[in-house]
Each structure stands twice: as structure tokens, then as C-alpha cells.
Design an enzyme around this catalytic site. Structure first.
Site, PDB file in Angstrom:
ATOM      1  N   SER A 123       0.828  -1.210   0.000  1.00  0.00           N
ATOM      2  CA  SER A 123       0.000   0.000   0.000  1.00  0.00           C
ATOM      3  C   SER A 123       0.857   1.252   0.000  1.00  0.00           C
ATOM      4  O   SER A 123       0.356   2.336  -0.250  1.00  0.00           O
ATOM      5  CB  SER A 123      -0.915   0.006   1.226  1.00  0.00           C
ATOM      6  N   HIS A 144      -2.990  -3.228  -5.847  1.00  0.00           N
ATOM      7  CA  HIS A 144      -3.354  -2.871  -4.473  1.00  0.00           C
ATOM      8  C   HIS A 144      -4.855  -3.057  -4.241  1.00  0.00           C
ATOM      9  O   HIS A 144      -5.678  -2.297  -4.772  1.00  0.00           O
ATOM     10  CB  HIS A 144      -2.929  -1.415  -4.191  1.00  0.00           C
ATOM     11  N   GLU A 156      -6.149  -0.834  -7.233  1.00  0.00           N
ATOM     12  CA  GLU A 156      -5.233   0.104  -7.885  1.00  0.00           C
ATOM     13  C   GLU A 156      -4.186  -0.713  -8.644  1.00  0.00           C
ATOM     14  O   GLU A 156      -3.561  -1.596  -8.065  1.00  0.00           O
ATOM     15  CB  GLU A 156      -4.549   0.996  -6.851  1.00  0.00           C
ATOM     16  N   ASN A 194      -4.547   6.098  -0.872  1.00  0.00           N
ATOM     17  CA  ASN A 194      -3.915   6.451   0.404  1.00  0.00           C
ATOM     18  C   ASN A 194      -3.379   7.878   0.421  1.00  0.00           C
ATOM     19  O   ASN A 194      -3.275   8.495   1.484  1.00  0.00           O
ATOM     20  CB  ASN A 194      -2.815   5.449   0.764  1.00  0.00           C
TER      21      ASN A 194
HETATM   22  N1  CAA Z   1     -20.557 -13.478   1.414  1.00  0.00           N
HETATM   23  C1  CAA Z   1     -21.218 -12.800   0.450  1.00  0.00           C
HETATM   24  N2  CAA Z   1     -21.669 -11.536   0.587  1.00  0.00           N
HETATM   25  C2  CAA Z   1     -21.426 -10.928   1.750  1.00  0.00           C
HETATM   26  C3  CAA Z   1     -20.742 -11.556   2.817  1.00  0.00           C
HETATM   27  C4  CAA Z   1     -20.320 -12.892   2.616  1.00  0.00           C
HETATM   28  N3  CAA Z   1     -19.669 -13.562   3.560  1.00  0.00           N
HETATM   29  N4  CAA Z   1     -20.637 -10.687   3.852  1.00  0.00           N
HETATM   30  C5  CAA Z   1     -21.249  -9.566   3.478  1.00  0.00           C
HETATM   31  N5  CAA Z   1     -21.730  -9.714   2.208  1.00  0.00           N
HETATM   32  C6  CAA Z   1     -22.491  -8.730   1.441  1.00  0.00           C
HETATM   33  C7  CAA Z   1     -23.746  -8.369   2.209  1.00  0.00           C
HETATM   34  O1  CAA Z   1     -24.778  -9.299   1.972  1.00  0.00           O
HETATM   35  C8  CAA Z   1     -24.057  -7.002   1.667  1.00  0.00           C
HETATM   36  O2  CAA Z   1     -24.634  -7.130   0.363  1.00  0.00           O
HETATM   37  P1  CAA Z   1     -25.815  -6.143  -0.112  1.00  0.00           P
HETATM   38  O3  CAA Z   1     -25.152  -4.773  -0.197  1.00  0.00           O
HETATM   39  O4  CAA Z   1     -26.193  -6.700  -1.436  1.00  0.00           O
HETATM   40  O5  CAA Z   1     -26.848  -6.215   0.964  1.00  0.00           O
HETATM   41  C9  CAA Z   1     -22.653  -6.398   1.499  1.00  0.00           C
HETATM   42  O6  CAA Z   1     -21.762  -7.528   1.337  1.00  0.00           O
HETATM   43  C10 CAA Z   1     -22.216  -5.574   2.694  1.00  0.00           C
HETATM   44  O7  CAA Z   1     -22.148  -6.413   3.826  1.00  0.00           O
HETATM   45  P2  CAA Z   1     -22.721  -6.076   5.280  1.00  0.00           P
HETATM   46  O8  CAA Z   1     -24.124  -5.548   5.174  1.00  0.00           O
HETATM   47  O9  CAA Z   1     -22.508  -7.251   6.161  1.00  0.00           O
HETATM   48  O10 CAA Z   1     -21.742  -4.994   5.790  1.00  0.00           O
HETATM   49  P3  CAA Z   1     -21.845  -3.435   5.776  1.00  0.00           P
HETATM   50  O11 CAA Z   1     -22.933  -2.936   4.906  1.00  0.00           O
HETATM   51  O12 CAA Z   1     -21.802  -3.074   7.206  1.00  0.00           O
HETATM   52  O13 CAA Z   1     -20.461  -3.087   5.050  1.00  0.00           O
HETATM   53  C11 CAA Z   1     -18.159  -2.807   4.777  1.00  0.00           C
HETATM   54  C12 CAA Z   1     -19.246  -3.564   5.522  1.00  0.00           C
HETATM   55  C13 CAA Z   1     -18.133  -3.210   3.304  1.00  0.00           C
HETATM   56  C14 CAA Z   1     -16.829  -3.222   5.423  1.00  0.00           C
HETATM   57  C15 CAA Z   1     -18.426  -1.267   4.916  1.00  0.00           C
HETATM   58  O14 CAA Z   1     -18.534  -0.921   6.261  1.00  0.00           O
HETATM   59  C16 CAA Z   1     -17.332  -0.430   4.285  1.00  0.00           C
HETATM   60  O15 CAA Z   1     -17.286  -0.260   3.083  1.00  0.00           O
HETATM   61  N6  CAA Z   1     -16.440   0.092   5.136  1.00  0.00           N
HETATM   62  C17 CAA Z   1     -15.299   0.875   4.674  1.00  0.00           C
HETATM   63  C18 CAA Z   1     -14.191  -0.072   4.304  1.00  0.00           C
HETATM   64  C19 CAA Z   1     -13.035   0.640   3.707  1.00  0.00           C
HETATM   65  O16 CAA Z   1     -12.971   1.862   3.587  1.00  0.00           O
HETATM   66  N7  CAA Z   1     -12.030  -0.151   3.318  1.00  0.00           N
HETATM   67  C20 CAA Z   1     -10.805   0.359   2.766  1.00  0.00           C
HETATM   68  C21 CAA Z   1      -9.808   0.489   3.855  1.00  0.00           C
HETATM   69  S1  CAA Z   1      -8.302   1.179   3.241  1.00  0.00           S
HETATM   70  C22 CAA Z   1      -7.467  -0.151   2.623  1.00  0.00           C
HETATM   71  O17 CAA Z   1      -7.874  -1.250   2.664  1.00  0.00           O
HETATM   72  C23 CAA Z   1      -6.178   0.140   1.926  1.00  0.00           C
HETATM   73  C24 CAA Z   1      -5.004   0.523   2.670  1.00  0.00           C
HETATM   74  O18 CAA Z   1      -3.938   0.500   2.090  1.00  0.00           O
HETATM   75  C25 CAA Z   1      -5.032   1.020   4.061  1.00  0.00           C
END
Ligand code: CAA
Length: 298
Positions: A123, A144, A156, A194
Site C-alpha cells: 500500500s 493494491h 489500484e 492512500n
Molecule cells: N458473502 C457474500 N456476501 C457478503 C458476505 C459474505 N460472507 N458478507 C457480506 N456480504 C455482502 C452483504 O450481503 C451485503 O450485500 P448487499 O449490499 O447486497 O446487501 C454487502 O456484502 C455488505 O455487507 P454487510 O451488510 O454485512 O456490511 P456493511 O454494509 O456493514 O459493510 C463494509 C461492511 C463493506 C466493510 C463497509 O462498512 C465499508 O465499506 N467500510 C469501509 C471499508 C473501507 O474503507 N475499506 C478500505 C480500507 S483502506 C485499505 O484497505 C487500503 C489501505 O492501504 C489502508
């Protein structure tokens, strides 16, 4: 002109949180996937995470039991890095240390065919620096992914000045074949996301330090005021404070700009082992549901 290569077998080196997610989405997209971990215990844990995610998908009615079995059937594990020689594209997802990554790529260079493409999920480390230490800098890219990999739509795709444009296009097409949207980025530290996300997260910590609002106020403000799925302090706990601290230090070292400088509170929390969800405590305490904001941080 680069050798054309059709990717059918993908290697994933490292089966932690990100590696297991990457292996899963590759297997879901129909690729044969070989995952490597350092020992049987880590391998079992990583493959177990994939199995659990798919089982939850079945529970939620999002995945059929047949589909789960089919995806798991395309995943194989090994502790032998030499077996990556069977793969057309190898994605490195080991710890964020240039030294460790260099050692992995040296071993991969020896094990893999010259046309095999290498990708790093880093990252914040330099793709150019890593590429230059291999014997195939033109066939080296950044790939990424975002956490949680099976749910986040973005990848990315990062090119260095040494990347062959045809290889780059092939990897971008590969990312799209996973059902992800590839964003094209050049090797500037932090890439696109990032570069924008890290100063925002650090600013949220500064806002807390300066008493602009409580943990909950800051999170609810951004969640409800801007439609973010998670507030910044919840997101910090999710990404890991240790990870964010390390990324911020690398970015500050590169750009020497205050916006990338880790605030003292972040440093203190890392020193205290308050890494977020992974240690059970960060800005929130995860020992109960719903998690409670931690008192006395400032
Ligand atoms: N199998 C299949 N589908 C699944 C699943 C599973 N095990 N678990 C969840 N899903 C599906 C759900 O059914 C739901 O689908 P619908 O939208 O069709 O209803 C969807 O995935 C979302 O799941 P949840 O409802 O359980 O969860 P949520 O709505 O609370 O979302 C999240 C969870 C996606 C993590 C959300 O909170 C989010 O986007 N958070 C921000 C995450 C983020 O910003 N990540 C990037 C971090 S930075 C990084 O990674 C890079 C770095 O270098 C630091």
C-alpha cells in the site's frame, strides 16, 4: 515487445487478511489459485478464513453450497515457495517490509518462468524499488486491493517507469476479470487512495486531540454528514493503527509534508498496543457488542 501471456494460474504469497481475500476473489473468478504460507498453521488459518467467509455467504443466501465447493476446489495451499513456478501471475502479500519483500521476490525470480508476472499488494512501498531488485522489472506491477477484499470493488493497478505497457494492460484486464474496477496509478507513494485517505484519517485523530469532538461525534459526523460507510476512527480501527502509522511514516518520509505526519496520539496508541480491532482495542473497545468508545485517550 513482451511475451503475450494468458493468466490461468495465480499464485498468492501470504495468506493473512489481505492474501486470503485476494486468493478468494481469484478463485471466485475461475482462476486456479495456489496460496503459499510460511507454515502449515498459517496456511490452515488463512484457508479457514476463506471457508468461513463463503459459509457466511451461504448463510446470508448470497452463495450457493455448490458455488462454495467449486470456489474452494480451485484453491490449493503450499508452504513451498518454489511451487510458485507453476503460476502465470504471482501476487505478493507478505508483511510491509522492503527487506522481507525483496527476499520473497529473489526466491520467486529463481522459481518462476521468465514470462511470469510479479505483482505486489503493497500500500505504500515503492513498486519501482521492488521491481528493480528482480530480474524482470518490466513484468512487475503493483496490484493494491482494499479491505475487505471480497466486498471492496476497487483495485489500484500501479506501474513503475520500468513496467512494460503490454504487461500493465494485461494486469489491468486481470483486475477487471475479478469483477473489480481497476484504477490506474503511477508509482507515487500512497498511489491514489492512500494519498487522499491517509491525511483524512490523520486529520480525524488531530480533531480528537484538539477537542473538536468526541470519538462518536467525529465518526457520526462523517458517517451521517458525508455518507461514509464508517467514520474515520472506526475505519482506523478497521485498517489497524499500526498499519496506518507505518503508511503515514513512509509517506511523510517521501513527501516531507505535515499532512502525512503521524499525530502524537497515533504514535502513543501504537506504543500502547491499541491497534484497533485486531487487538480488541483502539478508539473503540471490541470486547462487547456494540463496541464502546475508549475513554481517556486524550
Ligand atoms: N458473502 C457474500 N456476501 C457478503 C458476505 C459474505 N460472507 N458478507 C457480506 N456480504 C455482502 C452483504 O450481503 C451485503 O450485500 P448487499 O449490499 O447486497 O446487501 C454487502 O456484502 C455488505 O455487507 P454487510 O451488510 O454485512 O456490511 P456493511 O454494509 O456493514 O459493510 C463494509 C461492511 C463493506 C466493510 C463497509 O462498512 C465499508 O465499506 N467500510 C469501509 C471499508 C473501507 O474503507 N475499506 C478500505 C480500507 S483502506 C485499505 O484497505 C487500503 C489501505 O492501504 C489502508
Amino acid at each position: 515487445m513482451s511475451t503475450p501471456l494468458k493468466v490461468s494460474r495465480v499464485g498468492v504469497v501470504g495468506c493473512g487478511l489481505m492474501g486470503s481475500g485476494i486468493a478468494q476473489v481469484c478463485a471466485e473468478a475461475g482462476y486456479q489459485v495456489l496460496v503459499r504460507e510460511v507454515d502449515e498453521g498459517f496456511l490452515k488459518k488463512g484457508l479457514g478464513n476463506i471457508e468461513r467467509f463463503l459459509a457466511k455467504g451461504v448463510e446470508k443466501g448470497k452463495v450457493t453450497p455448490e458455488r462454495k465447493a467449486e470456489v474452494l476446489g480451485r484453491l490449493k495451499g503450499t508452504t513451498d515457495l518454489g511451487r510458485m513456478g507453476e503460476c502465470d501471475l504471482v501476487v505478493e502479500v507478505v508483511t510491509e517490509s522492503l527487506d522481507v519483500k525483496r527476499q520473497v521476490f529473489q526466491a520467486l525470480d529463481a522459481a518462476c518462468r521468465p514470462e511470469t508476472i510479479f505483482a505486489s499488494n503493497t500500500s505504500s512501498l515503492s513498486i519501482t524499488e521492488m521491481a528493480a531488485t528482480t530480474k524482470r522489472p518490466s513484468r512487475f506491477v503493483g496490484l493494491h486491493f482494499f479491505n475487505p477484499v471480497p466486498l471492496m470493488k476497487l483495485v489500484e493497478v500501479v506501474r513503475s517507469p520500468l513496467t512494460d505497457p503490454a504487461v500493465y494492460e494485461e494486469v489491468a484486464a486481470f483486475a477487471a476479470s475479478l469483477g473489480k474496477t481497476p484504477v490506474r496509478a503511477s508509482d507515487k507513494t500512497g498511489f491514489v487512495v492512500n494519498r487522499l485517505l491517509v491525511p483524512y484519517l490523520l486529520d480525524a485523530i488531530r480533531a480528537l486531540e484538539e477537542g473538536a469532538g468526541s470519538i462518536v461525534d467525529i465518526d457520526e459526523g462523517m458517517r451521517l454528514g458525508c455518507g461514509h460507510p464508517m467514520g474515520p476512527l472506526t475505519l482506523l480501527d478497521f485498517v489497524g493503527l499500526d498499519t496506518t502509522y507505518s503508511i503515514a511514516n513512509i509517506m511523510f518520509d517521501e513527501f516531507r509534508e505535515k499532512r502525512f505526519a503521524p499525530p502524537p496520539l497515533l504514535k502513543r496508541m501504537v506504543q500502547a498496543g491499541l491497534y484497533g480491532r485486531k487487538t480488541g482495542r483502539g478508539f473503540y473497545d471490541y470486547s462487547q457488542e456494540p463496541p464502546r468508545p475508549v475513554a481517556g485517550l486524550v
